[in-house]
Design a protein around this motif. Structure first.
Motif, mmCIF file in Angstrom:
data_model
loop_
_atom_site.group_PDB
_atom_site.id
_atom_site.type_symbol
_atom_site.label_atom_id
_atom_site.label_comp_id
_atom_site.label_asym_id
_atom_site.label_seq_id
_atom_site.Cartn_x
_atom_site.Cartn_y
_atom_site.Cartn_z
ATOM 1 N N UNK A 128 0.838 -1.188 0.000
ATOM 2 C CA UNK A 128 0.000 0.000 0.000
ATOM 3 C C UNK A 128 0.875 1.241 0.000
ATOM 4 N N UNK A 129 0.619 2.136 -0.932
ATOM 5 C CA UNK A 129 1.341 3.406 -0.972
ATOM 6 C C UNK A 129 0.768 4.307 0.114
ATOM 7 N N UNK A 130 1.631 4.770 1.018
ATOM 8 C CA UNK A 130 1.176 5.588 2.140
ATOM 9 C C UNK A 130 1.630 7.040 2.041
ATOM 10 N N UNK A 131 2.607 7.329 1.183
ATOM 11 C CA UNK A 131 3.011 8.717 0.987
ATOM 12 C C UNK A 131 3.710 8.860 -0.359
ATOM 13 N N UNK A 132 3.771 10.098 -0.842
ATOM 14 C CA UNK A 132 4.480 10.423 -2.069
ATOM 15 C C UNK A 132 5.355 11.645 -1.816
ATOM 16 N N UNK A 133 6.538 11.618 -2.343
ATOM 17 C CA UNK A 133 7.443 12.770 -2.228
ATOM 18 C C UNK A 133 7.338 13.582 -3.511
ATOM 19 N N UNK A 134 6.795 14.783 -3.382
ATOM 20 C CA UNK A 134 6.625 15.666 -4.527
ATOM 21 C C UNK A 134 7.704 16.729 -4.482
ATOM 22 N N UNK A 135 8.497 16.787 -5.543
ATOM 23 C CA UNK A 135 9.573 17.767 -5.652
ATOM 24 C C UNK A 135 9.271 18.651 -6.856
ATOM 25 N N UNK A 136 8.979 19.920 -6.594
ATOM 26 C CA UNK A 136 8.595 20.809 -7.685
ATOM 27 C C UNK A 136 7.343 20.308 -8.360
ATOM 28 N N UNK A 137 7.359 20.178 -9.696
ATOM 29 C CA UNK A 137 6.148 19.759 -10.405
ATOM 30 C C UNK A 137 6.050 18.251 -10.611
ATOM 31 N N UNK A 138 6.779 17.440 -9.842
ATOM 32 C CA UNK A 138 6.812 16.002 -10.112
ATOM 33 C C UNK A 138 6.783 15.193 -8.826
ATOM 34 N N UNK A 139 6.169 14.005 -8.933
ATOM 35 C CA UNK A 139 6.290 13.013 -7.864
ATOM 36 C C UNK A 139 7.644 12.340 -8.037
ATOM 37 N N UNK A 140 8.488 12.472 -7.019
ATOM 38 C CA UNK A 140 9.831 11.901 -7.105
ATOM 39 C C UNK A 140 9.828 10.426 -6.709
ATOM 40 N N UNK A 141 9.028 10.080 -5.670
ATOM 41 C CA UNK A 141 9.025 8.698 -5.183
ATOM 42 C C UNK A 141 7.743 8.419 -4.429
ATOM 43 N N UNK A 142 7.456 7.124 -4.269
ATOM 44 C CA UNK A 142 6.337 6.680 -3.435
ATOM 45 C C UNK A 142 6.902 5.830 -2.306
ATOM 46 N N UNK A 143 6.254 5.903 -1.162
ATOM 47 C CA UNK A 143 6.677 5.112 -0.005
ATOM 48 C C UNK A 143 5.571 4.134 0.352
ATOM 49 N N UNK A 144 5.950 2.880 0.573
ATOM 50 C CA UNK A 144 4.991 1.835 0.913
ATOM 51 C C UNK A 144 4.861 1.691 2.424
ATOM 52 N N UNK A 145 3.799 1.010 2.840
ATOM 53 C CA UNK A 145 3.558 0.802 4.269
ATOM 54 C C UNK A 145 4.690 0.037 4.930
#
Length: 405
Positions: A191-208
């Motif tokens: 399950x994706x629990x967070x996303x790291x948004x840098x400027x105009x883009x999602x840089x990464x997703x973090x799982x549970x």
């Protein structure tokens, strides 16, 4: 053919496309990407529940129609019908893949007011212009063709007996998923629990489980959870889960001839299900957002609304017996009950395939293909699906479609 279980961790820490949600839309996008000779990137599909027990795909009634009021929705379903009927060929004539068909018993819209009849007449013109075979029927014509209906209160009917009815959506989903994995798409349980948004883009997703996965593009294919997933990127979309109830029943006096998928003016719908069984569906009033985990049945709805409506419309259904029932969720777009497709206007690598409001399964071939084109080329190459874009959501500008069930 045995299908290996999902792993809980990815084999890489970075993918060209990360698809959040692995049911019909996540798998459609993944498969169409692998089927595109111009796409050679890596794909990860993250599915929170690999049993798929409570996903919208598992609870669908699996029907298709061309009776929409918007010509683009008609064309989307026409491609869906062609894909279903040519499924084996689309899958490379794999000997393991079955031939599919559409049980074209048709959709029968029944209008009990002049205003509703006017909508059916207007929609028919749109459908005919798009190449559909919709026919309008007077009450006398309905009685002659379908003598089991009570149409004393009906002004007009609308039906199309070509490429409208039931199809095996479960088999398409199963083979999209299997074929995508055989072609190298990675599916993991998580399950994706967070996303790291840098400027105009999602840089990464973090799982549970704590895994962090970098991504070139992110696709939100989480159905009724679509708004929750979008919020992880700081985005709001007007999507909420709405409960939809289904009953399978038998009749003491079965009908002679197939029962079209009948949309009663009350909003209750019912159709042929098997040789001796029928299906009915509906929702409560008021139609409110549901909890993601709420799949409890509303038994009073059957007793107080669904059964009386069915028995009034078809007197032979006065004596019927429910044999099974279930609750599913629509990913309901509260703005206009149409899909949200394509990239966000500011978070440029965040893509939507959300908000289908009950017609997602039948639209999955065209929408999956179109999203794969967008991810590969940055534009649509077949059907122009731009009217479903997020820009209308941001502007609060509905993309009108009156034929919503």
């Amino acid at each position: 053919m045995a299908v290996r279980q999902f792993e809980t961790s990815a084999t890489r820490n970075s993918y060209d496309v990360v698809i959040v949600g692995g049911a019909i839309y996540g798998s459609a996008v993944a498969w169409f990407l692998t089927d595109n000779p111009d796409f050679d990137g890596t794909i990860l599909v993250i599915e929170r529940d690999p049993t798929y027990a409570n996903c919208a795909t598992a609870h669908t009634n699996s029907c298709i129609r061309q009776q929409f009021s918007n010509p683009l929705n008609v064309k989307i379903s026409q491609f869906g019908a062609a894909f279903i009927k040519g499924f084996k060929a689309y899958m490379g004539n794999d000997a393991r893949v079955p031939d599919l068909s559409i049980q074209s018993f048709g959709y029968m819209y029944l209008a009990d007011t002049d205003a509703f009849a006017g909508q059916l007449r207007t929609a028919q013109k749109v459908q005919l212009d798009a190449g559909a075979a919709t026919q309008l029927m007077t009450p006398d014509q309905i009685r002659a063709a379908y003598p089991f209906y009570n149409v004393d209160d009906i002004v007009l009917g609308s039906i199309n007996l070509i490429d409208e009815g039931y199809w095996d959506g479960g088999t398409v989903f199963d083979w999209w998923r299997r074929s995508a994995r055989e072609r190298g798409v990675e599916y993991i349980a998580g399950e994706v629990v967070s996303m790291r948004v840098v400027g105009p883009r999602v840089h990464s997703v973090t799982l549970a489980n704590g895994d962090v996965i970098s991504c070139g593009k992110v696709v939100n294919a989480t159905g009724p959870r679509g708004a929750k997933t979008a919020r992880l990127a700081g985005i709001e979309i007007p999507i909420e889960p709405r409960k939809r109830f289904t009953w399978i029943f038998t009749a003491e006096q079965p009908l002679v001839g197939a029962l079209p998928l009948t949309i009663d003016p009350s909003g209750v719908h019912f159709r042929q299900d098997g040789p001796k069984t029928y299906l009915a569906g509906g929702h409560a009033h008021p139609d409110l957002a549901a909890d993601f985990n709420d799949f409890t049945m509303d038994h009073s709805l059957w007793q107080d609304k669904i059964w009386p409506t069915i028995a009034t419309r078809i007197p032979q259904f006065e004596a019927i017996k429910v044999v099974t029932e279930w609750t599913g969720h629509y990913d309901y777009n509260t703005l206009d009950q149409n899909a949200i497709l394509g990239p966000h206007t500011e978070v440029e690598n965040f893509f939507f395939v959300n908000g289908f409001s009950g017609h997602g399964l039948q639209q999955s071939p065209a929408m999956g293909r179109g999203t794969a084109e967008l991810l590969t080329y940055g534009e649509y190459r077949t059907l122009d699906l731009a009217p479903f874009g997020y820009d209308r959501i941001a502007a609060g500008r509905p993309f009108a479609e009156s034929a919503i069930i």
